[in-house]
Scaffold this motif. Structure first.
Motif, PDB file in Angstrom:
ATOM      1  N   VAL A 372     -18.869 -11.222  -0.647  1.00  0.00           N
ATOM      2  CA  VAL A 372     -17.415 -11.111  -0.491  1.00  0.00           C
ATOM      3  C   VAL A 372     -16.781 -10.536  -1.752  1.00  0.00           C
ATOM      4  N   SER A 373     -17.195 -11.030  -2.912  1.00  0.00           N
ATOM      5  CA  SER A 373     -16.627 -10.539  -4.168  1.00  0.00           C
ATOM      6  C   SER A 373     -16.935  -9.059  -4.364  1.00  0.00           C
ATOM      7  N   ALA A 374     -18.168  -8.664  -4.085  1.00  0.00           N
ATOM      8  CA  ALA A 374     -18.541  -7.255  -4.211  1.00  0.00           C
ATOM      9  C   ALA A 374     -17.729  -6.389  -3.255  1.00  0.00           C
ATOM     10  N   ASP A 375     -17.476  -6.907  -2.064  1.00  0.00           N
ATOM     11  CA  ASP A 375     -16.699  -6.166  -1.076  1.00  0.00           C
ATOM     12  C   ASP A 375     -15.244  -6.024  -1.517  1.00  0.00           C
ATOM     13  N   LEU A 376     -14.640  -7.123  -1.976  1.00  0.00           N
ATOM     14  CA  LEU A 376     -13.249  -7.066  -2.427  1.00  0.00           C
ATOM     15  C   LEU A 376     -13.098  -6.116  -3.611  1.00  0.00           C
ATOM     16  N   SER A 377     -14.085  -6.081  -4.475  1.00  0.00           N
ATOM     17  CA  SER A 377     -13.991  -5.205  -5.648  1.00  0.00           C
ATOM     18  C   SER A 377     -13.921  -3.737  -5.245  1.00  0.00           C
ATOM     19  N   GLN A 378     -14.407  -3.401  -4.040  1.00  0.00           N
ATOM     20  CA  GLN A 378     -14.430  -2.013  -3.587  1.00  0.00           C
ATOM     21  C   GLN A 378     -13.338  -1.681  -2.580  1.00  0.00           C
ATOM     22  N   ARG A 379     -12.682  -2.709  -2.014  1.00  0.00           N
ATOM     23  CA  ARG A 379     -11.722  -2.427  -0.934  1.00  0.00           C
ATOM     24  C   ARG A 379     -10.312  -2.953  -1.180  1.00  0.00           C
ATOM     25  N   LEU A 380     -10.070  -3.606  -2.313  1.00  0.00           N
ATOM     26  CA  LEU A 380      -8.762  -4.242  -2.511  1.00  0.00           C
ATOM     27  C   LEU A 380      -7.961  -3.532  -3.593  1.00  0.00           C
ATOM     28  N   VAL A 381      -6.679  -3.343  -3.310  1.00  0.00           N
ATOM     29  CA  VAL A 381      -5.722  -2.825  -4.277  1.00  0.00           C
ATOM     30  C   VAL A 381      -4.449  -3.655  -4.133  1.00  0.00           C
ATOM     31  N   ALA A 382      -3.699  -3.787  -5.213  1.00  0.00           N
ATOM     32  CA  ALA A 382      -2.485  -4.601  -5.185  1.00  0.00           C
ATOM     33  C   ALA A 382      -1.320  -3.806  -5.746  1.00  0.00           C
ATOM     34  N   LEU A 383      -0.173  -3.942  -5.094  1.00  0.00           N
ATOM     35  CA  LEU A 383       1.045  -3.248  -5.495  1.00  0.00           C
ATOM     36  C   LEU A 383       2.029  -4.232  -6.115  1.00  0.00           C
ATOM     37  N   PRO A 384       2.900  -3.777  -6.990  1.00  0.00           N
ATOM     38  CA  PRO A 384       3.857  -4.692  -7.623  1.00  0.00           C
ATOM     39  C   PRO A 384       4.875  -5.224  -6.629  1.00  0.00           C
ATOM     40  N   CYS A 385       5.247  -6.482  -6.805  1.00  0.00           N
ATOM     41  CA  CYS A 385       6.342  -7.075  -6.027  1.00  0.00           C
ATOM     42  C   CYS A 385       7.255  -7.894  -6.938  1.00  0.00           C
ATOM     43  N   HIS A 386       7.218  -7.588  -8.236  1.00  0.00           N
ATOM     44  CA  HIS A 386       7.954  -8.394  -9.206  1.00  0.00           C
ATOM     45  C   HIS A 386       9.466  -8.185  -9.090  1.00  0.00           C
ATOM     46  N   GLN A 387      10.186  -9.064  -9.770  1.00  0.00           N
ATOM     47  CA  GLN A 387      11.630  -9.112  -9.633  1.00  0.00           C
ATOM     48  C   GLN A 387      12.350  -7.921 -10.236  1.00  0.00           C
ATOM     49  N   ALA A 388      11.736  -7.176 -11.158  1.00  0.00           N
ATOM     50  CA  ALA A 388      12.430  -6.076 -11.833  1.00  0.00           C
ATOM     51  C   ALA A 388      12.505  -4.813 -10.990  1.00  0.00           C
ATOM     52  N   LEU A 389      11.832  -4.775  -9.844  1.00  0.00           N
ATOM     53  CA  LEU A 389      11.926  -3.607  -8.969  1.00  0.00           C
ATOM     54  C   LEU A 389      13.337  -3.489  -8.412  1.00  0.00           C
ATOM     55  N   THR A 390      13.911  -2.301  -8.497  1.00  0.00           N
ATOM     56  CA  THR A 390      15.215  -2.076  -7.880  1.00  0.00           C
ATOM     57  C   THR A 390      15.024  -1.736  -6.403  1.00  0.00           C
ATOM     58  N   ALA A 391      16.117  -1.799  -5.632  1.00  0.00           N
ATOM     59  CA  ALA A 391      16.043  -1.467  -4.213  1.00  0.00           C
ATOM     60  C   ALA A 391      15.573  -0.022  -4.025  1.00  0.00           C
ATOM     61  N   ARG A 392      16.053   0.876  -4.876  1.00  0.00           N
ATOM     62  CA  ARG A 392      15.650   2.285  -4.777  1.00  0.00           C
ATOM     63  C   ARG A 392      14.165   2.444  -5.066  1.00  0.00           C
ATOM     64  N   GLU A 393      13.680   1.759  -6.094  1.00  0.00           N
ATOM     65  CA  GLU A 393      12.260   1.853  -6.440  1.00  0.00           C
ATOM     66  C   GLU A 393      11.391   1.283  -5.333  1.00  0.00           C
ATOM     67  N   LEU A 394      11.809   0.172  -4.767  1.00  0.00           N
ATOM     68  CA  LEU A 394      11.024  -0.449  -3.698  1.00  0.00           C
ATOM     69  C   LEU A 394      10.971   0.462  -2.476  1.00  0.00           C
ATOM     70  N   ASP A 395      12.114   1.032  -2.083  1.00  0.00           N
ATOM     71  CA  ASP A 395      12.137   1.927  -0.930  1.00  0.00           C
ATOM     72  C   ASP A 395      11.262   3.148  -1.162  1.00  0.00           C
ATOM     73  N   TRP A 396      11.349   3.708  -2.377  1.00  0.00           N
ATOM     74  CA  TRP A 396      10.520   4.875  -2.695  1.00  0.00           C
ATOM     75  C   TRP A 396       9.038   4.520  -2.648  1.00  0.00           C
ATOM     76  N   MET A 397       8.680   3.363  -3.193  1.00  0.00           N
ATOM     77  CA  MET A 397       7.279   2.946  -3.186  1.00  0.00           C
ATOM     78  C   MET A 397       6.781   2.729  -1.763  1.00  0.00           C
ATOM     79  N   LEU A 398       7.618   2.158  -0.893  1.00  0.00           N
ATOM     80  CA  LEU A 398       7.225   1.962   0.500  1.00  0.00           C
ATOM     81  C   LEU A 398       6.982   3.302   1.188  1.00  0.00           C
ATOM     82  N   GLY A 399       7.825   4.279   0.880  1.00  0.00           N
ATOM     83  CA  GLY A 399       7.637   5.600   1.453  1.00  0.00           C
ATOM     84  C   GLY A 399       6.333   6.236   0.991  1.00  0.00           C
TER      85      GLY A 399
END
Length: 407
Positions: A372-399
């Protein structure tokens, strides 16, 4: 523990907007008294504020009196920065399996027990809790000490108690959740931590933390008025620093003013063991609004989850966001490593920051240790969801995420 955010490839055209991969100093972390205050590890018990989570791990092991010949059970899915503190006290890290939902495989843990095993370290991956009541009962039944790794979960609760309240000791990484350049903590609900004595690393450290935190904020367009007021003093600081570097003997290096963890290094430097977090960072922990931070992270996570619905070949690692969870980042899984490579290339080219937690595992940890760990290391990525994201930045990132998912 720290993982390096990936950025645009060298030579790529600048992206707009430029998105911070971690919280930067802005109004987003302050005010907002309407939401309920989330519990944090600092509510769990006695606490000591240090410079990083890995330093807190080393202090926890020292408080547990872990010594050469002892064994510490560590999850096979991990940040490499978790391991050097174990080795520094002469102990052996022994890696155990996790399940596809990142929960601890207790059957595998039980199979790895022997008289040398002293500590079970468990990680609340991405801010989602492990089954703490079960783990606490398991450790009590087998005479083990439980170390909660809350590096991904400064805020959060399980069965009404904050993260950190179930372990003999717990550690956290405040710089993943607050707009600061350094910071971690050691917490214990069972011990007073009276033996942990800390001192300031000095005026150079204090100044570097404050100035770097401000400069990181200015680099992402935050606090423009403050940036304008400090433009000349900061330029003078840069000229002075260059002059001092030019006066050093060739080949000599200046002593580090801050730990490597602040710059996403996996290094462990024991010289920081007796150093407390900076005055600036400690002040930010007091002034920042945990209500606003927690609410924004949940809101941004929900927006990312909604944007993923129906996209081909990718899905959230966790199908739902339970109450009491305040995520570090938004982890998602690609259906195959090749798709993840295409997705990350597109996101990086666009300028979207992302984290590949567990992309590099400790040498010898492979599919034979934990598939499982070996698999996650090859298939997982994480995007920021922290509080400093502005609405414009979040919308652009979603696009950009939607566009990248079609490649």
């Amino acid at each position: 523990m720290m993982s390096t955010p990936h950025r645009s490839a060298p030579g790529a055209p600048p992206a707009r907007p430029r998105i911070p991969g971690a919280p930067v100093l802005s109004r987003a972390s302050f005010g907002g008294m309407g939401a309920a205050r989330p519990l944090s590890v600092l509510d769990a018990g006695a606490a000591r504020l240090v410079t990083s989570g890995r330093i807190a791990i080393a202090l926890a092991l020292r408080e547990m009196k872990v010594k050469p010949g002892d064994t510490v059970l560590v999850p096979a899915y991990h940040s490499p920065s978790m391991i050097p503190p174990v080795l520094a006290c002469g102990a052996e890290p022994r890696f155990y399996r996790i399940r596809p939902d990142t929960s601890v495989d207790l059957d595998d843990v039980a199979a790895r027990l022997d008289p040398s095993v002293r500590v079970l370290m468990v990680t609340h991956y991405f801010g989602f809790p492990q089954a703490l009541a079960t783990l606490r009962a398991f450790c009590d039944a087998h005479g083990l000490l439980l170390l909660e790794d809350c590096a991904h979960g400064f805020f959060g609760e399980y069965q009404g108690a904050p993260f950190g309240a179930w372990g003999d000791y717990a550690i956290a990484s405040s710089m993943k959740f607050f707009p600061i350049y350094e910071g971690g903590c050691l917490v214990s609900a069972r011990h007073p931590l009276s033996g942990v004595k800390l001192r300031s690393p000095g005026a150079g450290f204090e100044a570097k933390v404050a100035l770097t935190t401000l400069e990181n904020s200015f680099a992402y367009g935050r606090l423009p008025l403050v940036a304008a007021l400090l433009k000349l003093p900061l330029a003078g600081k840069d000229r002075l620093w260059r002059a001092l570097k030019a006066r050093r003997a060739p080949g000599s290096a200046a002593p580090a003013l801050a730990p490597g963890s602040s710059d996403s290094s996996y290094d462990f430097d024991p010289r920081w063991l007796d150093k407390r977090s900076s005055l600036f960072s400690r002040l930010m922990l007091r002034l920042a609004s945990s209500r606003r931070i927690g609410a924004a992270r949940r809101r941004h996570y929900a927006a990312l989850q909604a944007a993923l619905a129906g996209l081909p070949g990718i899905r959230p690692l966790f199908p739902a966001l339970p109450d009491g969870v305040y995520p570090w980042v938004f982890p998602l899984l690609a259906d195959e490593p090749a798709r993840l490579a295409r997705l990350c290339a597109a996101l990086g080219q666009a300028g979207v920051p992302y984290v590949r937690f567990g992309e590099t595992l400790w040498p010898g940890v492979d599919a034979s240790v934990c598939a499982v760990s070996a698999d996650l290391s090859q298939r997982l990525v994480a995007l920021p969801c922290h509080q400093a994201l502005t609405a414009r930045e979040l919308d652009w990132m979603l696009g950009e995420l939607r566009a990248a998912s079609t490649l």
